[in-house]
Scaffold this motif. Sequence first.
Motif, PDB file in Angstrom:
ATOM      1  N   ILE A 170     -12.104  -1.736  -1.623  1.00  0.00           N
ATOM      2  CA  ILE A 170     -11.482  -0.405  -1.573  1.00  0.00           C
ATOM      3  C   ILE A 170     -10.183  -0.505  -2.350  1.00  0.00           C
ATOM      4  O   ILE A 170      -9.363  -1.379  -2.073  1.00  0.00           O
ATOM      5  CB  ILE A 170     -11.267   0.099  -0.132  1.00  0.00           C
ATOM      6  CG1 ILE A 170     -10.477   1.410  -0.157  1.00  0.00           C
ATOM      7  CG2 ILE A 170     -10.564  -0.927   0.736  1.00  0.00           C
ATOM      8  CD1 ILE A 170     -10.433   2.126   1.157  1.00  0.00           C
ATOM      9  N   ASP A 171     -10.008   0.352  -3.330  1.00  0.00           N
ATOM     10  CA  ASP A 171      -8.856   0.231  -4.232  1.00  0.00           C
ATOM     11  C   ASP A 171      -7.601   0.846  -3.614  1.00  0.00           C
ATOM     12  O   ASP A 171      -7.185   1.960  -3.938  1.00  0.00           O
ATOM     13  CB  ASP A 171      -9.183   0.876  -5.584  1.00  0.00           C
ATOM     14  CG  ASP A 171     -10.201   0.058  -6.357  1.00  0.00           C
ATOM     15  OD1 ASP A 171     -10.546  -1.035  -5.894  1.00  0.00           O
ATOM     16  OD2 ASP A 171     -10.659   0.528  -7.418  1.00  0.00           O
ATOM     17  N   GLN A 172      -7.030   0.084  -2.734  1.00  0.00           N
ATOM     18  CA  GLN A 172      -5.779   0.457  -2.065  1.00  0.00           C
ATOM     19  C   GLN A 172      -4.980  -0.832  -1.921  1.00  0.00           C
ATOM     20  O   GLN A 172      -5.440  -1.786  -1.298  1.00  0.00           O
ATOM     21  CB  GLN A 172      -6.106   1.091  -0.709  1.00  0.00           C
ATOM     22  CG  GLN A 172      -5.098   2.107  -0.213  1.00  0.00           C
ATOM     23  CD  GLN A 172      -3.913   1.455   0.477  1.00  0.00           C
ATOM     24  OE1 GLN A 172      -4.000   0.333   0.957  1.00  0.00           O
ATOM     25  NE2 GLN A 172      -2.805   2.162   0.530  1.00  0.00           N
ATOM     26  N   LYS A 173      -3.812  -0.876  -2.548  1.00  0.00           N
ATOM     27  CA  LYS A 173      -3.099  -2.146  -2.699  1.00  0.00           C
ATOM     28  C   LYS A 173      -2.685  -2.780  -1.371  1.00  0.00           C
ATOM     29  O   LYS A 173      -2.733  -3.995  -1.224  1.00  0.00           O
ATOM     30  CB  LYS A 173      -1.864  -1.949  -3.578  1.00  0.00           C
ATOM     31  CG  LYS A 173      -2.176  -1.643  -5.029  1.00  0.00           C
ATOM     32  CD  LYS A 173      -0.890  -1.461  -5.822  1.00  0.00           C
ATOM     33  CE  LYS A 173      -1.180  -1.087  -7.264  1.00  0.00           C
ATOM     34  NZ  LYS A 173       0.077  -0.858  -8.026  1.00  0.00           N
ATOM     35  N   SER A 174      -2.227  -1.977  -0.405  1.00  0.00           N
ATOM     36  CA  SER A 174      -1.658  -2.571   0.809  1.00  0.00           C
ATOM     37  C   SER A 174      -2.674  -3.372   1.605  1.00  0.00           C
ATOM     38  O   SER A 174      -2.347  -4.424   2.155  1.00  0.00           O
ATOM     39  CB  SER A 174      -1.011  -1.496   1.686  1.00  0.00           C
ATOM     40  OG  SER A 174      -1.972  -0.607   2.192  1.00  0.00           O
ATOM     41  N   CYS A 175      -3.933  -2.886   1.675  1.00  0.00           N
ATOM     42  CA  CYS A 175      -4.905  -3.656   2.456  1.00  0.00           C
ATOM     43  C   CYS A 175      -5.285  -4.954   1.746  1.00  0.00           C
ATOM     44  O   CYS A 175      -5.581  -5.966   2.392  1.00  0.00           O
ATOM     45  CB  CYS A 175      -6.137  -2.815   2.797  1.00  0.00           C
ATOM     46  SG  CYS A 175      -6.921  -1.993   1.432  1.00  0.00           S
ATOM     47  N   PHE A 176      -5.249  -4.959   0.407  1.00  0.00           N
ATOM     48  CA  PHE A 176      -5.501  -6.199  -0.331  1.00  0.00           C
ATOM     49  C   PHE A 176      -4.331  -7.168  -0.138  1.00  0.00           C
ATOM     50  O   PHE A 176      -4.521  -8.355   0.142  1.00  0.00           O
ATOM     51  CB  PHE A 176      -5.701  -5.889  -1.817  1.00  0.00           C
ATOM     52  CG  PHE A 176      -6.081  -7.091  -2.642  1.00  0.00           C
ATOM     53  CD1 PHE A 176      -7.382  -7.576  -2.623  1.00  0.00           C
ATOM     54  CD2 PHE A 176      -5.149  -7.736  -3.429  1.00  0.00           C
ATOM     55  CE1 PHE A 176      -7.743  -8.691  -3.365  1.00  0.00           C
ATOM     56  CE2 PHE A 176      -5.495  -8.848  -4.179  1.00  0.00           C
ATOM     57  CZ  PHE A 176      -6.801  -9.326  -4.150  1.00  0.00           C
ATOM     58  N   LYS A 177      -3.103  -6.641  -0.225  1.00  0.00           N
ATOM     59  CA  LYS A 177      -1.919  -7.489  -0.064  1.00  0.00           C
ATOM     60  C   LYS A 177      -1.774  -8.006   1.368  1.00  0.00           C
ATOM     61  O   LYS A 177      -1.168  -9.057   1.593  1.00  0.00           O
ATOM     62  CB  LYS A 177      -0.666  -6.709  -0.463  1.00  0.00           C
ATOM     63  CG  LYS A 177      -0.523  -6.518  -1.965  1.00  0.00           C
ATOM     64  CD  LYS A 177       0.795  -5.836  -2.292  1.00  0.00           C
ATOM     65  CE  LYS A 177       1.016  -5.775  -3.792  1.00  0.00           C
ATOM     66  NZ  LYS A 177       2.308  -5.130  -4.125  1.00  0.00           N
ATOM     67  N   SER A 178      -2.322  -7.280   2.336  1.00  0.00           N
ATOM     68  CA  SER A 178      -2.230  -7.742   3.723  1.00  0.00           C
ATOM     69  C   SER A 178      -2.909  -9.091   3.894  1.00  0.00           C
ATOM     70  O   SER A 178      -2.459  -9.927   4.686  1.00  0.00           O
ATOM     71  CB  SER A 178      -2.859  -6.707   4.665  1.00  0.00           C
ATOM     72  OG  SER A 178      -4.265  -6.642   4.518  1.00  0.00           O
ATOM     73  N   MET A 179      -3.975  -9.330   3.138  1.00  0.00           N
ATOM     74  CA  MET A 179      -4.698 -10.605   3.214  1.00  0.00           C
ATOM     75  C   MET A 179      -3.952 -11.703   2.457  1.00  0.00           C
ATOM     76  O   MET A 179      -3.855 -12.844   2.924  1.00  0.00           O
ATOM     77  CB  MET A 179      -6.119 -10.427   2.658  1.00  0.00           C
ATOM     78  CG  MET A 179      -6.948  -9.401   3.421  1.00  0.00           C
ATOM     79  SD  MET A 179      -8.603  -9.150   2.730  1.00  0.00           S
ATOM     80  CE  MET A 179      -8.241  -8.057   1.348  1.00  0.00           C
ATOM     81  N   ILE A 180      -3.413 -11.338   1.293  1.00  0.00           N
ATOM     82  CA  ILE A 180      -2.638 -12.295   0.485  1.00  0.00           C
ATOM     83  C   ILE A 180      -1.393 -12.739   1.248  1.00  0.00           C
ATOM     84  O   ILE A 180      -1.059 -13.926   1.315  1.00  0.00           O
ATOM     85  CB  ILE A 180      -2.236 -11.661  -0.861  1.00  0.00           C
ATOM     86  CG1 ILE A 180      -3.481 -11.285  -1.688  1.00  0.00           C
ATOM     87  CG2 ILE A 180      -1.312 -12.583  -1.630  1.00  0.00           C
ATOM     88  CD1 ILE A 180      -4.258 -12.447  -2.241  1.00  0.00           C
ATOM     89  N   THR A 181      -0.686 -11.773   1.844  1.00  0.00           N
ATOM     90  CA  THR A 181       0.548 -12.069   2.577  1.00  0.00           C
ATOM     91  C   THR A 181       0.293 -13.006   3.754  1.00  0.00           C
ATOM     92  O   THR A 181       1.139 -13.850   4.088  1.00  0.00           O
ATOM     93  CB  THR A 181       1.191 -10.756   3.081  1.00  0.00           C
ATOM     94  OG1 THR A 181       1.423  -9.905   1.956  1.00  0.00           O
ATOM     95  CG2 THR A 181       2.511 -11.022   3.794  1.00  0.00           C
ATOM     96  N   ALA A 182      -0.873 -12.867   4.369  1.00  0.00           N
ATOM     97  CA  ALA A 182      -1.222 -13.737   5.496  1.00  0.00           C
ATOM     98  C   ALA A 182      -1.629 -15.133   5.029  1.00  0.00           C
ATOM     99  O   ALA A 182      -1.835 -16.031   5.855  1.00  0.00           O
ATOM    100  CB  ALA A 182      -2.351 -13.113   6.311  1.00  0.00           C
TER     101      ALA A 182
END
Length: 498
Positions: A170-182
């Motif tokens: 899903i092309d929404q940056k925050s949900c992708f970054k939530s995994m990277i940040t973790a």
Amino acid sequence: MNNENFTLSEKIVSPSYVRQGLQARRGHEQRIRALLEQGKCPEEGWSESTIELFLNELAVLDSNNFLGNCGVGEREGRVASSLVARRHYRLIHGIGRSGDIAAVQPKAAGSSLLNKITNSVVLDVLKCAGVRSVSSCFVVPMATGMSLTLCFLTLRHRRPAARYILWPRIDQKSCFKSMITAGFEPVVIENVIEGDELRTDLEAVEKKIEELGAENILCIHSTTSCFAPRVPDRLEELAVMCAKYNIPHIVNNAYGVQSSKCMHLIQQGARVGRIDAFVQSLDKNFMVPVGGAIIAGFDDEFIKEISKMYPGRASASPSLDVLITLLTLGASGYKKLLSERKELYTHLAQELKALAERHGERLLHTPHNPISLAMSLDGLQSSCDKAVTQLGSMLFTRQVSGARVIPLGMKQTVSGHTFHGFMSHSDAYPCPYLNAASAIGITKNDVELSIKRLDKCLKALKKEGNIEKSDLKRCSAHLSWDLSGIKDSVNNSTMIWN
């Protein structure tokens, strides 16, 4: 005022007047008592005076408001500005303690009570919205992305060897970054096109589980609410798959509380398979300022683990905002808003379809998306390469907010991963399109005014495109005449030479 004070007041003012005031006061107190006893959202909304009475009663239970308090610690609820103090109803201590966001603070009985009541009322609303079997939840003062990160970090302790998160795109940056940040590696699962819709590729998900090994996968990170033509993930099938392979399942339900279909998917997923937690935004579902989310689930212990993962105390503002809002609306008021949103979704779809047909476009057929709609922009793309992105700018300057214009061939790199066809949730969606959504709080006037302005923008762009085409034809004609003149000159020169 207690009964003793009311009795004393009868010596100053007529007893009949005081008794009348006492009865009015008891009306407020009965509502407060029902809230404390039941812990549920009241059926009918409260008046502002009742809400303010309740909040003031809570505030005097916090040590910073004790008349004889003498604080010598580093955090004593001191506030320099009286304006700030009033903004927070003098509930200054926040919620939780250093080791647990859900813990009670000895110095702040009022703020702690606020926190507990808010979580209880929100849980009741989630049940009323469709997830009947949800057992636990808490409000966290972070938006959806960081709240998802908190869930992933909690799972790390349960699955220390895992490093991957499977994520239907899903092309929404925050949900992708939530995994990277973790600290995890997202494994992007491309969607499949079915008709106009983008749907979960279940076969690809299962193949990736077998390839990476279930023990190396932290969780499956699925999505409900999203922009069309992407539709909610196949939650039931994913939940069954998670149960089969013993893989946790976290659901991004960002603005799904307002949709009975999204909530039903979560309820069914938990019934037939496995869903560990689902996260939803406060501002998108309850019309409060940005900055809070609800983390909910079906296992009390796991939700408690997540709350203990939050480091330090937390702001009480999101809890205060959503409690005030739900007490103002009441359960009936909130249900009315949900019903109006659903009706206006149908109205928006009809208006957008009629507009699309007038301009030679079409409303994309996305029946599985209950909130967002999409209209093709093929004709606009063919008239001028930049017309699609220009439409987005025109709508924004004409105060049509929230509409998204998606051109073909966008490329975006997010945290080292390159997405082709970014914003369209697919490497190669076949057409450019425009998004519009019927979200909670939308009005009929919003729909009609946005359609009117969109119509004007499309007419202006098509007119501009036709002018450019006619200019191009004139240029071509002049070029053709010039070339023929050069050819005649060359031929005449050749004859003379011969």
